[in-house]
Write an enzyme that holds these catalytic residues in place. Structure first.
Site, PDB file in Angstrom:
ATOM      1  N   THR A  28      -6.118   6.927  -4.620  1.00 13.00           N
ATOM      2  CA  THR A  28      -6.157   6.842  -3.225  1.00 13.00           C
ATOM      3  C   THR A  28      -5.259   8.074  -2.841  1.00 13.00           C
ATOM      4  O   THR A  28      -5.401   8.638  -1.991  1.00 13.00           O
ATOM      5  CB  THR A  28      -5.600   5.463  -2.689  1.00 13.00           C
ATOM      6  OG1 THR A  28      -6.450   4.416  -3.092  1.00 13.00           O
ATOM      7  CG2 THR A  28      -5.665   5.534  -1.028  1.00 13.00           C
TER       8      THR A  28
ATOM      9  N   GLU B 102       0.629  -1.190   0.033  1.00 15.77           N
ATOM     10  CA  GLU B 102       0.174   0.124  -0.016  1.00 15.77           C
ATOM     11  C   GLU B 102       0.884   1.298   0.112  1.00 15.77           C
ATOM     12  O   GLU B 102       0.714   2.341  -0.742  1.00 15.77           O
ATOM     13  CB  GLU B 102      -0.877  -0.084   1.218  1.00 15.77           C
ATOM     14  CG  GLU B 102      -1.927  -1.314   1.048  1.00 15.77           C
ATOM     15  CD  GLU B 102      -2.932  -0.977   0.193  1.00 15.77           C
ATOM     16  OE1 GLU B 102      -2.560  -1.379  -1.052  1.00 15.77           O
ATOM     17  OE2 GLU B 102      -4.127  -0.549   0.351  1.00 15.77           O
TER      18      GLU B 102
HETATM   19  N1  LIG Z   1      -1.280  -4.970  -8.294  1.00 19.85           N
HETATM   20  C1  LIG Z   1      -1.992  -3.797  -8.383  1.00 19.85           C
HETATM   21  N2  LIG Z   1      -3.252  -3.853  -8.434  1.00 19.85           N
HETATM   22  C2  LIG Z   1      -3.946  -2.720  -8.470  1.00 19.85           C
HETATM   23  N3  LIG Z   1      -3.097  -1.315  -8.679  1.00 19.85           N
HETATM   24  C3  LIG Z   1      -2.100  -1.370  -8.598  1.00 19.85           C
HETATM   25  C4  LIG Z   1      -1.162  -2.678  -8.589  1.00 19.85           C
HETATM   26  N4  LIG Z   1       0.050  -2.061  -8.450  1.00 19.85           N
HETATM   27  C5  LIG Z   1       0.134  -0.817  -8.468  1.00 19.85           C
HETATM   28  N5  LIG Z   1      -1.045  -0.439  -8.603  1.00 19.85           N
HETATM   29  C6  LIG Z   1      -1.328   1.061  -8.932  1.00 19.85           C
HETATM   30  O1  LIG Z   1      -2.033   1.524  -7.670  1.00 19.85           O
HETATM   31  C7  LIG Z   1      -3.043   2.280  -8.162  1.00 19.85           C
HETATM   32  C8  LIG Z   1      -4.502   1.788  -7.683  1.00 19.85           C
HETATM   33  O2  LIG Z   1      -4.469   1.886  -6.095  1.00 19.85           O
HETATM   34  P1  LIG Z   1      -5.468   2.726  -5.346  1.00 19.85           P
HETATM   35  O3  LIG Z   1      -5.402   4.204  -5.755  1.00 19.85           O
HETATM   36  O4  LIG Z   1      -5.124   2.451  -3.958  1.00 19.85           O
HETATM   37  O5  LIG Z   1      -6.902   2.065  -5.864  1.00 19.85           O
HETATM   38  P2  LIG Z   1      -7.822   1.283  -4.988  1.00 19.85           P
HETATM   39  O6  LIG Z   1      -8.460   2.179  -4.477  1.00 19.85           O
HETATM   40  O7  LIG Z   1      -8.550   0.333  -6.164  1.00 19.85           O
HETATM   41  O8  LIG Z   1      -7.185   0.391  -4.273  1.00 19.85           O
HETATM   42  C9  LIG Z   1      -3.064   2.610  -9.714  1.00 19.85           C
HETATM   43  O9  LIG Z   1      -2.189   3.771  -9.852  1.00 19.85           O
HETATM   44  C10 LIG Z   1      -2.254   1.450 -10.051  1.00 19.85           C
HETATM   45  O10 LIG Z   1      -1.306   1.381 -11.060  1.00 19.85           O
HETATM   46  N1  LIG Z   2      -8.035   4.546   4.535  1.00 19.05           N
HETATM   47  C1  LIG Z   2      -7.543   4.356   3.020  1.00 19.05           C
HETATM   48  C2  LIG Z   2      -8.368   3.468   2.169  1.00 19.05           C
HETATM   49  C3  LIG Z   2      -7.984   3.465   0.826  1.00 19.05           C
HETATM   50  O1  LIG Z   2      -8.945   2.323   0.177  1.00 19.05           O
HETATM   51  P1  LIG Z   2      -9.028   2.268  -1.417  1.00 19.05           P
HETATM   52  O2  LIG Z   2      -9.815   1.167  -1.623  1.00 19.05           O
HETATM   53  O3  LIG Z   2      -9.322   3.659  -1.972  1.00 19.05           O
HETATM   54  O4  LIG Z   2      -7.346   2.104  -1.791  1.00 19.05           O
HETATM   55  C4  LIG Z   2      -8.098   5.856   2.488  1.00 19.05           C
HETATM   56  O5  LIG Z   2      -9.051   6.243   2.998  1.00 19.05           O
HETATM   57  O6  LIG Z   2      -7.177   6.685   2.057  1.00 19.05           O
END
Ligand SMILES: Nc1ncnc2c1ncn2[C@@H]1O[C@H](COP(=O)(O)OP(=O)(O)O)[C@@H](O)[C@H]1O
Ligand SMILES: N[C@@H](CCOP(=O)(O)O)C(=O)O
Length: 293
Positions: A168, A120
């Site tokens: 995020t 993360e």
């Molecule tokens: N294995 C993975 N799966 C999903 N997203 C990934 C992965 N590795 C890197 N990323 C990057 O992470 C970002 C998505 O994560 P995030 O913003 O936390 O989305 P979510 O809310 O769906 O978790 C994108 O920029 C994506 O390219």
């Molecule tokens: N607590 C985090 C949770 C982010 O969740 P995601 O599913 O959007 O990756 C935040 O609120 O920033």
């Protein structure tokens, strides 16, 4: 080869910013790992064109490094990236469990939580564990710096995912840096109500406990149609509605028999705001599982 399924998750649940999370029984990522001299990554499935295969930029690269477990890692995405449904966490959790098995590291699911959280940090800048904890352990989880507490809750949910992307990292920038004492008291009360609701498997209490006056209002502004979708879901019988994770998904809690009506109302409200969306009729589900070894 080891194959693991890890579910989508919804973090925060409104009042539990960076602390509360639930595993959803669908959708999910599937991750396959094979021993190798260095880590290489292949990604297929939903939104795979937006996901880097460079181990320094993909969450699973950080997990392999944390476990000192180089592998060829194949990710089949079922959870769309930048969805607010813990897409990166599903991959991180699945990779952590799969590599732990592949290299017989012997960590428990609980011990894998901080390891998966390293993934993360790659995408959001912080190793928050509120998505990886339910992705690994299932149920409703409370992740604090003291560790994770879990409740095997069974609550019906609708997660509505609009075709807009909110990263995020960006959504963390709009989080206010302070809150009034009134808003803090309100949020603590709602968070406690939600936790009791999860223990009692009471969807009405959980819905009432999702109300948050600090983080959610700022994030709602990043989601076209959010207020209308929320009103539509409540009108269709949902007991609570909030932003899922960092958005753009919107999460509704309701009785099992109301899920179809709530999902339809949310989709219609997004449509009226000219936003295409899909809805998952789901419930609090299980954590990551090894299903091939
Ligand atoms: N294995 C993975 N799966 C999903 N997203 C990934 C992965 N590795 C890197 N990323 C990057 O992470 C970002 C998505 O994560 P995030 O913003 O936390 O989305 P979510 O809310 O769906 O978790 C994108 O920029 C994506 O390219
Ligand atoms: N607590 C985090 C949770 C982010 O969740 P995601 O599913 O959007 O990756 C935040 O609120 O920033």
């Amino acid at each position: 080869m080891v194959t693991v399924r890890a579910p989508a998750t919804s973090a925060n649940l409104g009042s539990g910013f960076d602390v509360f999370g639930v595993a959803l029984d669908r959708p999910a990522d599937i991750v396959h790992v094979e021993r190798a001299d260095r880590t290489t990554i292949e990604v297929t499935g939903v939104g795979s064109q937006y996901i880097p295969t460079d181990p320094d930029r993909n969450v699973v690269g950080a997990v392999a490094e944390a476990l000192d477990a180089p592998a060829h890692i194949r990710i089949d995405k079922g959870v769309r990236p930048s969805s607010g449904l813990g897409s990166s966490a599903a991959s991180s959790a699945a990779a952590a469990l799969a590599l732990n098995e592949l290299y017989d590291r012997g960590h428990s699911h609980e011990e894998l939580v901080p390891i998966a959280a390293e993934g993360e940090a790659v995408v959001s800048g912080e190793a928050h564990a509120d998505n990886v904890a339910p992705a690994l352990l299932g149920g409703f989880t409370v992740a604090t710096d003291e560790g994770v507490t879990t409740v095997d809750a069974d609550i019906p949910l609708v997660a509505c995912l609009p075709e807009i992307a909110v990263s995020t990292r960006d959504a963390r920038r709009v989080v206010p840096s302070d809150a009034s004492i009134e808003d803090m008291v309100h949020t603590v009360g709602r968070a406690a109500t939600l936790a009791v609701g999860m223990c009692r498997r009471d969807a009405d209490l959980v819905g009432a406990g999702m109300d948050d006056r600090v983080v959610t209002p700022a994030r709602a502004e990043l989601i076209t149609g959010y207020h209308e979708v929320r009103e539509a879901a409540l009108g269709a019988g949902a007991s609570g509605v909030t932003v899922s994770g960092a958005g753009p998904s919107v999460l509704a809690v309701c009785q099992a028999g109301d899920r179809t009506r709530v999902a339809g109302a949310m989709l219609e409200a997004f449509d009226e705001a000219d936003v295409a969306a899909r809805a998952y009729k789901t419930r609090v589900g299980r954590g990551a599982e090894v299903f091939e070894r």
